[in-house]
Design a protein around this motif. Structure first.
Motif, PDB file in Angstrom:
ATOM      1  N   SER A  18      -0.151  38.312  16.884  1.00 61.31           N
ATOM      2  CA  SER A  18       1.117  37.863  17.446  1.00 61.31           C
ATOM      3  C   SER A  18       1.281  38.413  18.852  1.00 61.31           C
ATOM      4  N   VAL A  19       1.967  37.646  19.672  1.00 64.55           N
ATOM      5  CA  VAL A  19       2.184  38.024  21.058  1.00 64.55           C
ATOM      6  C   VAL A  19       3.692  38.172  21.279  1.00 64.55           C
ATOM      7  N   SER A  20       4.104  39.375  21.689  1.00 64.31           N
ATOM      8  CA  SER A  20       5.528  39.565  21.947  1.00 64.31           C
ATOM      9  C   SER A  20       5.819  39.156  23.383  1.00 64.31           C
ATOM     10  N   ALA A  21       6.359  37.957  23.546  1.00 61.45           N
ATOM     11  CA  ALA A  21       6.587  37.447  24.900  1.00 61.45           C
ATOM     12  C   ALA A  21       7.898  37.985  25.482  1.00 61.45           C
ATOM     13  N   VAL A  22       8.866  38.238  24.604  1.00 64.26           N
ATOM     14  CA  VAL A  22      10.140  38.823  25.044  1.00 64.26           C
ATOM     15  C   VAL A  22      10.369  40.054  24.178  1.00 64.26           C
ATOM     16  N   ARG A  23      10.579  41.209  24.810  1.00 66.81           N
ATOM     17  CA  ARG A  23      10.578  42.462  24.052  1.00 66.81           C
ATOM     18  C   ARG A  23      11.876  43.241  24.228  1.00 66.81           C
TER      19      ARG A  23
END
Ligand code: SF4
Ligand code: MG
Length: 323
Positions: A18-23
């Motif tokens: 998974s890629v956390s684009a907004v953290r």
């Protein structure tokens, strides 16, 4: 008033990564504010804009936190509630928006379809409203009888902006609205947007990779890096001097216009891979001011008198970290 609280957006890939684009983003846009959002491509700014308008396909992602528009949480809304709210309360204009018109329908029909779908009144009222909007975006209402291919790129983008305003939204999100246009058309569109916003009093979230353009267009600016807002300030405060080393580096990319010789610097290195867990500050490898604490602790958003910053240099000033 838009309030975004601890917003996270994670994309799930087919291979379970998974890629956390907004953290964990926090900010608010008070009514009638022209807010800019700037950052390098891939920093999550479009994802953030799309998440606010709830335009992301929720099957491929996890979204958490809240997006409150006048107190109502968009994240908790059903798709039916969202359909009503979009265009009516939140409108979005995309970079390629000008190419999203139906090529076989005249411009007028594209407006009428949106208005009818949202139950907007009698035909004559609609016609009047559409003509008025076209004048607002400095186009001749005669163009309503044209097909999209008969208009230039700049004209189409003006129509796309007019179309976004057709239901009098409270917030307009513009994602790279002028990127495909030449500099002169770009400037004219930004000036027109400012004029429209003053007149119609909506709030704006203007997303761009171009800091110069954002500084020209907006009243406040948020700088995004690796899925986080690292600095937020009124434009005039930011122009007096950036606080976050990343913003400083972005500004220095423009060089000093007063200097005899213009030197454009790039920012060495590249942003981190957001599919891997991060420790400490995500800007560490590129930061000339990094301290040892930066490698271990993630800097948190610190509210300042007129803005906010997430960097240990400021946590340190407040006595928050040692070295
Ligand atoms: Fe640089 Fe440290 Fe600030 Fe990150 S927290 S921007 S590494 S000084
Ligand atoms: Mg983008």
């Amino acid at each position: 008033m838009l309030e975004v609280k601890d917003l996270w957006v994670k994309y799930r890939s087919q291979h379970g990564r998974s890629v956390s684009a907004v953290r964990g983003v926090n900010f608010s846009i008070p009514d009638g504010t022209f807010m800019g959002l700037v950052g390098e491509s891939g920093c999550g700014k479009s994802t953030l804009g799309f998440a606010i308008a709830r335009l992301l396909n929720s099957q491929q992602l996890e979204i958490s936190g809240s997006v409150l528009l006048n107190g109502e949480d968009l994240i908790k809304m059903s798709s039916r509630e969202l359909r009503k709210l979009r265009w009516d309360k939140i409108a979005i204009v995309l970079q390629g928006g000008m190419n999203a018109f139906n090529p076989v329908l005249k411009i007028k029909q594209q407006f009428t379809d949106v208005m009818k779908a949202h139950g907007q009144g009698r035909a004559e009222d609609r016609d009047q409203r559409i003509a008025e909007l076209l004048r607002h975006v400095q186009l001749d209402p005669a163009l309503l009888e044209a097909y999209p291919h008969e208009l230039s790129g700049g004209m189409k983008q003006r129509v796309a902006i007019a179309l976004s305003l057709v239901l009098n939204p409270e917030l307009v999100i513009l994602d790279e609205p002028t990127t495909a246009l030449d500099v002169i058309v770009q400037k004219a569109i930004v000036e027109m947007l400012q004029e429209l916003q003053r007149h119609m009093k909506f709030s704006v979230l203007f997303i761009s990779h171009d800091l110069g353009l954002v500084l020209e267009a907006a009243e406040r600016v948020m700088v995004m890096y690796a899925g986080k807002i690292v600095e937020e300030e009124p434009v005039e405060v930011l122009l007096e001097g950036a606080k976050h080393p990343y913003t400083e580096a972005l500004l220095s990319c423009y060089g000093d216009p007063q200097a005899k010789e213009l030197r454009f610097k790039g920012i060495p290195g590249s942003p981190p891979d957001l599919s891997k867990p991060l420790q400490g500050c995500s800007f560490v490898p590129r930061c000339s001011k990094a301290m040892s604490a930066c490698r271990e602790l993630e800097p948190q958003r610190l509210e300042l008198e007129r803005g906010a910053v997430a960097c240990h240099l400021y946590t340190k000033m407040q006595g928050g970290i040692g070295k």
